[in-house]
Enzyme design. Structure first.
Site, PDB file in Angstrom:
ATOM      1  N   ASP A  25     -12.547  -9.759  -1.046  1.00 18.80           N
ATOM      2  CA  ASP A  25     -13.864  -9.839  -0.419  1.00 18.80           C
ATOM      3  C   ASP A  25     -14.760  -8.858  -1.159  1.00 18.80           C
ATOM      4  O   ASP A  25     -14.276  -7.903  -1.768  1.00 18.80           O
ATOM      5  CB  ASP A  25     -13.858  -9.597   1.107  1.00 18.80           C
ATOM      6  CG  ASP A  25     -13.040  -8.415   1.576  1.00 18.80           C
ATOM      7  OD1 ASP A  25     -12.910  -7.428   0.829  1.00 18.80           O
ATOM      8  OD2 ASP A  25     -12.530  -8.462   2.715  1.00 18.80           O
TER       9      ASP A  25
ATOM     10  N   GLU B 298      -6.493 -10.437  -1.435  1.00 18.69           N
ATOM     11  CA  GLU B 298      -7.313 -10.197  -0.236  1.00 18.69           C
ATOM     12  C   GLU B 298      -8.794 -10.069  -0.596  1.00 18.69           C
ATOM     13  O   GLU B 298      -9.525  -9.254  -0.041  1.00 18.69           O
ATOM     14  CB  GLU B 298      -6.832  -8.926   0.486  1.00 18.69           C
ATOM     15  CG  GLU B 298      -5.366  -8.946   0.873  1.00 18.69           C
ATOM     16  CD  GLU B 298      -4.912  -7.722   1.653  1.00 18.69           C
ATOM     17  OE1 GLU B 298      -5.759  -6.951   2.147  1.00 18.69           O
ATOM     18  OE2 GLU B 298      -3.684  -7.535   1.761  1.00 18.69           O
TER      19      GLU B 298
ATOM     20  N   HIS C  86     -10.452  -5.650  -2.429  1.00 15.64           N
ATOM     21  CA  HIS C  86     -11.511  -5.394  -1.445  1.00 15.64           C
ATOM     22  C   HIS C  86     -12.600  -4.646  -2.210  1.00 15.64           C
ATOM     23  O   HIS C  86     -12.506  -3.433  -2.422  1.00 15.64           O
ATOM     24  CB  HIS C  86     -10.971  -4.557  -0.275  1.00 15.64           C
ATOM     25  CG  HIS C  86      -9.984  -5.312   0.563  1.00 15.64           C
ATOM     26  ND1 HIS C  86     -10.333  -6.434   1.272  1.00 15.64           N
ATOM     27  CD2 HIS C  86      -8.660  -5.124   0.789  1.00 15.64           C
ATOM     28  CE1 HIS C  86      -9.267  -6.903   1.914  1.00 15.64           C
ATOM     29  NE2 HIS C  86      -8.239  -6.128   1.625  1.00 15.64           N
TER      30      HIS C  86
ATOM     31  N   ASN D 173       2.021  -5.163  -3.161  1.00 13.80           N
ATOM     32  CA  ASN D 173       0.599  -5.451  -2.893  1.00 13.80           C
ATOM     33  C   ASN D 173      -0.159  -4.163  -2.577  1.00 13.80           C
ATOM     34  O   ASN D 173       0.326  -3.332  -1.804  1.00 13.80           O
ATOM     35  CB  ASN D 173       0.552  -6.396  -1.677  1.00 13.80           C
ATOM     36  CG  ASN D 173      -0.818  -6.972  -1.400  1.00 13.80           C
ATOM     37  OD1 ASN D 173      -1.466  -7.523  -2.301  1.00 13.80           O
ATOM     38  ND2 ASN D 173      -1.277  -6.858  -0.161  1.00 13.80           N
TER      39      ASN D 173
ATOM     40  N   GLU E 102       0.801  -1.236   0.000  1.00  8.99           N
ATOM     41  CA  GLU E 102       0.000   0.000   0.000  1.00  8.99           C
ATOM     42  C   GLU E 102       0.829   1.278   0.000  1.00  8.99           C
ATOM     43  O   GLU E 102       0.574   2.191   0.787  1.00  8.99           O
ATOM     44  CB  GLU E 102      -0.978  -0.021   1.190  1.00  8.99           C
ATOM     45  CG  GLU E 102      -1.887  -1.237   1.160  1.00  8.99           C
ATOM     46  CD  GLU E 102      -2.822  -1.359   2.366  1.00  8.99           C
ATOM     47  OE1 GLU E 102      -2.813  -0.461   3.227  1.00  8.99           O
ATOM     48  OE2 GLU E 102      -3.554  -2.361   2.438  1.00  8.99           O
TER      49      GLU E 102
HETATM   50  O1  G2I Z   1      -7.695  -3.753   6.412  1.00  7.32           O
HETATM   51  C1  G2I Z   1      -7.880  -4.910   5.660  1.00  7.32           C
HETATM   52  C2  G2I Z   1      -6.591  -5.355   5.025  1.00  7.32           C
HETATM   53  C3  G2I Z   1      -6.127  -4.349   3.984  1.00  7.32           C
HETATM   54  N1  G2I Z   1      -4.897  -4.764   3.324  1.00  7.32           N
HETATM   55  C4  G2I Z   1      -3.815  -5.139   4.209  1.00  7.32           C
HETATM   56  C5  G2I Z   1      -4.260  -6.111   5.283  1.00  7.32           C
HETATM   57  O2  G2I Z   1      -3.206  -6.388   6.168  1.00  7.32           O
HETATM   58  C6  G2I Z   1      -5.459  -5.602   6.027  1.00  7.32           C
HETATM   59  O3  G2I Z   1      -5.784  -6.589   7.040  1.00  7.32           O
HETATM   60  C7  G2I Z   1      -6.335  -6.095   8.211  1.00  7.32           C
HETATM   61  C8  G2I Z   1      -6.600  -7.244   9.161  1.00  7.32           C
HETATM   62  O4  G2I Z   1      -7.499  -8.147   8.589  1.00  7.32           O
HETATM   63  C9  G2I Z   1      -7.210  -6.695  10.458  1.00  7.32           C
HETATM   64  O5  G2I Z   1      -7.324  -7.723  11.439  1.00  7.32           O
HETATM   65  O6  G2I Z   1      -5.473  -5.178   8.810  1.00  7.32           O
HETATM   66  C10 G2I Z   1      -6.080  -4.544   9.922  1.00  7.32           C
HETATM   67  C11 G2I Z   1      -5.198  -3.437  10.459  1.00  7.32           C
HETATM   68  O7  G2I Z   1      -4.733  -2.600   9.483  1.00  7.32           O
HETATM   69  C12 G2I Z   1      -6.343  -5.593  11.012  1.00  7.32           C
HETATM   70  O8  G2I Z   1      -7.019  -5.001  12.098  1.00  7.32           O
HETATM   71  C13 G2I Z   1      -6.338  -4.932  13.290  1.00  7.32           C
HETATM   72  C14 G2I Z   1      -7.147  -4.055  14.237  1.00  7.32           C
HETATM   73  O9  G2I Z   1      -7.284  -2.767  13.627  1.00  7.32           O
HETATM   74  C15 G2I Z   1      -6.423  -3.930  15.522  1.00  7.32           C
HETATM   75  O10 G2I Z   1      -7.217  -3.204  16.420  1.00  7.32           O
HETATM   76  C16 G2I Z   1      -6.095  -5.320  16.075  1.00  7.32           C
HETATM   77  O11 G2I Z   1      -5.290  -5.192  17.228  1.00  7.32           O
HETATM   78  O12 G2I Z   1      -6.132  -6.200  13.851  1.00  7.32           O
HETATM   79  C17 G2I Z   1      -5.353  -6.121  15.012  1.00  7.32           C
HETATM   80  C18 G2I Z   1      -5.005  -7.536  15.478  1.00  7.32           C
HETATM   81  O13 G2I Z   1      -6.163  -8.260  15.758  1.00  7.32           O
END
Ligand code: G2I
Length: 458
Positions: free
Chosen positions: A265, A263, A235, A199, A158
């Site tokens: 969805d 990714e 996404h 990515n 990103e």
């Molecule tokens: O945001 C969706 C995805 C976009 N592209 C990059 C990916 O890495 C990203 O994944 C998401 C995860 O699926 C989430 O699970 O990235 C988020 C953060 O940027 C993740 O969320 C975070 C929460 O914001 C936090 O509060 C939490 O501590 O997940 C953390 C671990 O559970």
């Protein structure tokens, strides 16, 4: 385009009726051939994101084990997880995902080494010199730890803004444009066998942002910066799959890199209903078909697998239901649509290749890659002979009343059934023994004979 929808509509109608049957007869969901096997039969993989926490849901875990051949750790290999304090590395959670994947016969995609999110403040507060060395150390140590266990890495994530310029992250502001190339060089040195990906999101179709990524990859290839692939996060929103997704995948592939949907969805306003789910099924079909139409599109990963393991509701209030399985781990129309697309999609076999009796400098092979009621898609591979080509024109005549509606990677002009396709600016030059590809979507009746094209070098 309208005819594309109606073909898919028919497929979806069929898929929906299968779902109705499922409800009535309640066969075990495992009766279907898993997506991982259907994708593998097409030379692709199907994967899903898994977090360490997902392992607490045994049903979800076994669903992933059955359907996915590849797993991407959702958070466990990010910087805040792997190097929370400078020089102190923590691999337990990432190792847990890897161990679970190995137990299920799944491969692991690494995500992600250099990102502006989920990176501890100790890193973003470093001076430029310190940050550069911390970046190289992080890449070297994390990739070193997972060497041989992770087949591909999202090295940089990103780094572009919506207008196609570089995102003004702390990486960009402190290190300037060179940080991405530096990250890829460090990654190649750390694990020469891993595939190295850039990515990003909102880069799925052709547009300002994906132009930025495209131009970076093109420059990297020219400069010898080691990049192997581009990840399109995908996404997406129901009803809004970019119509240029296949074209975008193709143009990246034409630069000599792999492309992966990383990714996927496709979210909707909740609650879902049967018409939104049917539209979503069509949308999943479009993504699978776009990938299957390009040889170098290597696989598709969904971000989660069932709607209760998705980041969407937490970030987009009022939206969700974005994945192929529902909250109860039951297959949705989107699952059946993916299954049908992986099972039946991809190039059909109609191919004609011209011979070159009087040398014209190039040859062209015409292939119908998709056919539906009222329309079709075709791809033409233009090959140089023993001498390089600096420009080319491919001509043919349609004899069944077909026409070209939209094309990519060539400038197409038509007159009646006569079609002339000239190289685009970026693909006129073909090295000796090499080839390039252009394609188009057209209209046709039920008979759609493949014409024999003629190629002439400039
Ligand atoms: O945001 C969706 C995805 C976009 N592209 C990059 C990916 O890495 C990203 O994944 C998401 C995860 O699926 C989430 O699970 O990235 C988020 C953060 O940027 C993740 O969320 C975070 C929460 O914001 C936090 O509060 C939490 O501590 O997940 C953390 C671990 O559970």
């Amino acid at each position: 385009m309208i005819s594309t929808s109606s073909r898919i509509g028919a497929a979806v109608a069929a898929a929906v009726s299968v779902v109705a049957l499922t409800v009535v007869l309640a066969p075990p969901a495992s009766a279907a051939t898993p997506l991982r096997d259907l994708a593998a039969a097409k030379g692709r993989y199907f994967g899903n994101a898994m977090t360490a926490g997902d392992f607490n849901d045994a049903g979800y875990r076994s669903l992933s084990a059955r359907e996915a051949g590849v797993v991407t750790p959702g958070n466990e290999m990010k910087w805040d997880a792997t190097e929370p304090n400078r020089g102190t590395f923590a691999f337990a959670r990432g190792d847990q995902v890897v161990a679970g994947a190995v137990a299920a016969g799944q491969k692991v995609r690494g995500h992600t080494l250099v990102w502006h999110n989920q990176t501890p403040t100790w890193a973003s507060n470093l001076s430029a010199t310190e940050l550069r060395s911390a970046m190289v150390n992080h890449i070297t140590t994390v990739m070193g730890h997972y060497k041989g266990k992770v087949f591909a890495w999202d090295v940089v994530n990103e780094a572009f803004a919506e207008n196609g310029t570089r995102r003004q992250s702390f990486w960009q502001q402190k290190l300037g444009d060179g940080f991405i190339a530096d990250a890829f060089r460090a990654a190649r040195a750390a694990d020469p066998t891993a595939k190295l990906y850039y990515n990003d999101y909102n880069t799925d179709g052709v547009g300002a942002k994906s132009d930025g990524v495209y131009n970076m990859v093109k420059a990297f290839k020219q400069q010898g910066v080691p990049i192997d692939g581009v990840g399109l996060q995908a996404h997406l929103v129901v009803g809004q799959v970019p119509s240029t997704m296949q074209q975008n995948i193709q143009r990246l592939a034409d630069l000599g890199v792999d492309v992966a949907v990383t990714e996927l969805d496709i979210r909707m306003k909740t609650p879902s209903d049967s018409s939104k789910l049917a539209q979503q099924a069509q949308d999943y079909t479009k993504v699978v078909n776009a990938c299957l139409a390009v040889t170098r599109c290597v696989g598709i990963t969904t971000w989660g697998l069932s709607d209760n393991h998705s980041w969407i509701p937490g970030v987009f209030p009022g939206e969700g239901a974005a994945l192929p399985f529902d909250n109860n781990l039951q297959p949705k129309p989107a699952y059946n649509a993916m299954s049908a697309a992986f099972g039946t999609g991809g190039p059909t076999t109609t191919t004609t290749t011209t011979t070159d009796p009087q040398p014209t400098g190039c040859t062209a092979a015409y292939r119908v890659t998709g056919q539906w009621q009222g329309g079709f898609q075709a791809e033409v591979e233009v090959s140089a002979g023993s001498t390089p080509v600096t420009g080319w024109t491919v001509t043919w005549s349609f004899v069944n009343g077909q026409s070209v509606s939209s094309s990519w990677n060539a400038v197409v002009t038509t007159s009646g059934g006569a079609v002339s396709a000239r190289n685009a600016d970026h693909n006129g030059s073909i090295a000796a023994g090499s080839s390039t590809t252009f394609g188009f979507v057209g209209t046709s009746g039920s008979t759609n004979s493949a014409p024999s094209p003629t190629c002439r070098a400039a």
